[in-house]
Design an enzyme around this catalytic site. Structure first.
Site, mmCIF file in Angstrom:
data_model
loop_
_atom_site.group_PDB
_atom_site.id
_atom_site.type_symbol
_atom_site.label_atom_id
_atom_site.label_comp_id
_atom_site.label_asym_id
_atom_site.label_seq_id
_atom_site.Cartn_x
_atom_site.Cartn_y
_atom_site.Cartn_z
ATOM 1 N N ASP A 1 0.813 -1.214 0.000
ATOM 2 C CA ASP A 1 0.000 0.000 0.000
ATOM 3 C C ASP A 1 0.846 1.264 0.000
ATOM 4 O OD1 ASP A 1 -2.393 -1.298 -0.109
ATOM 5 O OD2 ASP A 1 -2.862 -1.124 2.022
ATOM 6 N N LYS B 1 -3.668 3.526 -2.314
ATOM 7 C CA LYS B 1 -4.896 4.307 -2.373
ATOM 8 C C LYS B 1 -4.635 5.637 -1.697
ATOM 9 C CE LYS B 1 -8.097 0.362 -2.020
ATOM 10 N NZ LYS B 1 -7.196 -0.689 -1.531
ATOM 11 N N MET C 1 -8.409 9.378 8.873
ATOM 12 C CA MET C 1 -8.942 9.896 7.604
ATOM 13 C C MET C 1 -9.912 11.058 7.823
ATOM 14 S SD MET C 1 -9.633 6.111 5.945
ATOM 15 C CE MET C 1 -10.479 5.566 7.446
#
Length: 258
Positions: free
Chosen positions: A34, A56, A170
Site C-alpha cells: 500500500d 490508495k 482519515m
C-alpha cells in the site's frame, strides 16, 4: 505451498514492523503493498519477489479493492507465497477483513499478522498517551468519513459524551464538520485536540489547539494525519519527545530491519 499473509507494516517508522511481519516479507514470492508503508521494508524482499503497488490516496486508487482481492487469489492459485503489506494494522481501517473474507470463501490458506496502528503510534510519538489515570479511561478509534442518515445524531452524541479520547482516522478533510458535530452534541469547545502528520517518520509534524481553534491552526495540515481529541492532548507539553530528538536513535546499529 501457497499462503497469503495479511501483514500490518506499522505506522511509518520501518523499525516498528513486527518480527513475524518481517519474516513474511522475506519469504514472499509476491508482495502487494500500500501507499502508506515505508519503502525501506521492501528492501528485505527476496530478489525474485514480484512487487505490486496497490496504493490508495483520497479520490485516487491505483487498483480497486475488487482487483486487489482478485490478485491475491490469482497469485495464491499459482502456488505462491503472497504477502499483502498494509499500513498500520490490517484489521483497523485497513480492509484486511474484506480481503480475509474473500480468501476464506475461496479456500485459500491465510494468516493475519497484526501491526502497530497509527491510531496508537502517532499519538505516542507526539507525546500523547491515549489513556491516563487522571485524564482518560476510555478511547475509541473512529473514521473521519462520518455516517449519514437518521442515526447521525446518535452517533455523534455517543462520541461527544461517551468516550474520553477519540482517535480519528482519515478525518482531515472533514475536520470542520467533526469539530462542529462534537460541540453541537455536548463536547466542550475548549476540549484539546491534536493533528499528527506522518506520525513516527522524519516528516512528523504536530499541531494542537481546541475544538474551536484547531481549524485555523491546522489549515495547512494534509493527509495522512491522525486526529486526537481529549484532555490527554494537554500532556504533550510535558511528554513530547520524538520531534525534539537530537541524539542517535536507540536502534541505530541494532535495528531488526537495519
Amino acid at each position: 505451498m501457497s499462503r497469503v499473509y495479511l501483514v500490518g507494516a506499522g505506522p511509518g517508522d520501518p523499525d516498528l514492523i513486527t518480527v513475524k511481519g518481517l519474516k513474511a516479507i522475506q519469504k514472499a514470492d509476491v508482495i502487494l503493498y500500500d501507499r502508506l508503508i515505508n519503502d525501506e521494508l521492501l528492501s528485505h524482499a527476496p530478489n525474485y519477489a514480484e512487487l505490486v503497488y496497490c496504493g490508495k490516496s483520497p479520490n485516487q486508487h491505483s487498483l480497486t479493492q475488487e482487483k486487489i482481492n482478485d490478485l491475491l487469489c490469482f497469485y495464491a492459485s499459482q502456488g505462491k507465497v503472497v504477502t499483502r503489506l498494509k499500513g498500520g494494522d490490517p484489521f483497523i481501517f485497513g480492509r484486511g477483513g474484506e480481503e480475509a473474507e474473500v480468501l476464506a470463501k475461496r479456500g485459500i490458506p491465510f494468516e493475519i499478522v497484526p501491526g502497530i496502528t497509527s491510531g496508537s503510534a502517532a499519538p505516542a510519538y507526539a507525546g500523547i498517551p491515549l489513556t491516563h489515570r487522571n485524564y482518560s479511561s476510555s478511547v475509541a478509534f473512529v473514521s473521519g468519513v462520518t455516517k449519514t442518515g437518521e442515526e447521525l445524531d446518535k452517533y455523534w452524541e455517543h462520541l461527544a459524551k461517551g468516550v474520553d479520547t477519540l482517535c480519528v482516522y482519515m478525518g482531515v478533510k472533514n475536520l470542520p464538520d467533526i469539530c462542529e458535530q462534537l460541540i453541537r452534541h455536548g463536547r466542550n469547545p475548549s476540549t484539546p485536540i491534536a493533528l499528527v502528520h506522518w506520525g513516527t517518520t522524519e516528516s512528523q509534524q504536530t499541531v494542537t489547539g481546541t475544538l474551536e481553534t484547531i481549524i485555523e491552526k491546522a489549515s495547512k495540515m494534509k493527509n495522512p494525519s491522525m486526529i486526537i481529541i481529549g484532555e490527554v492532548v494537554t500532556l504533550r507539553e510535558k511528554l513530547q519527545w520524538f520531534e525534539q530528538l537530537n541524539v542517535e536513535p536507540l536502534d541505530q546499529e541494532h535495528a531488526i530491519v537495519g
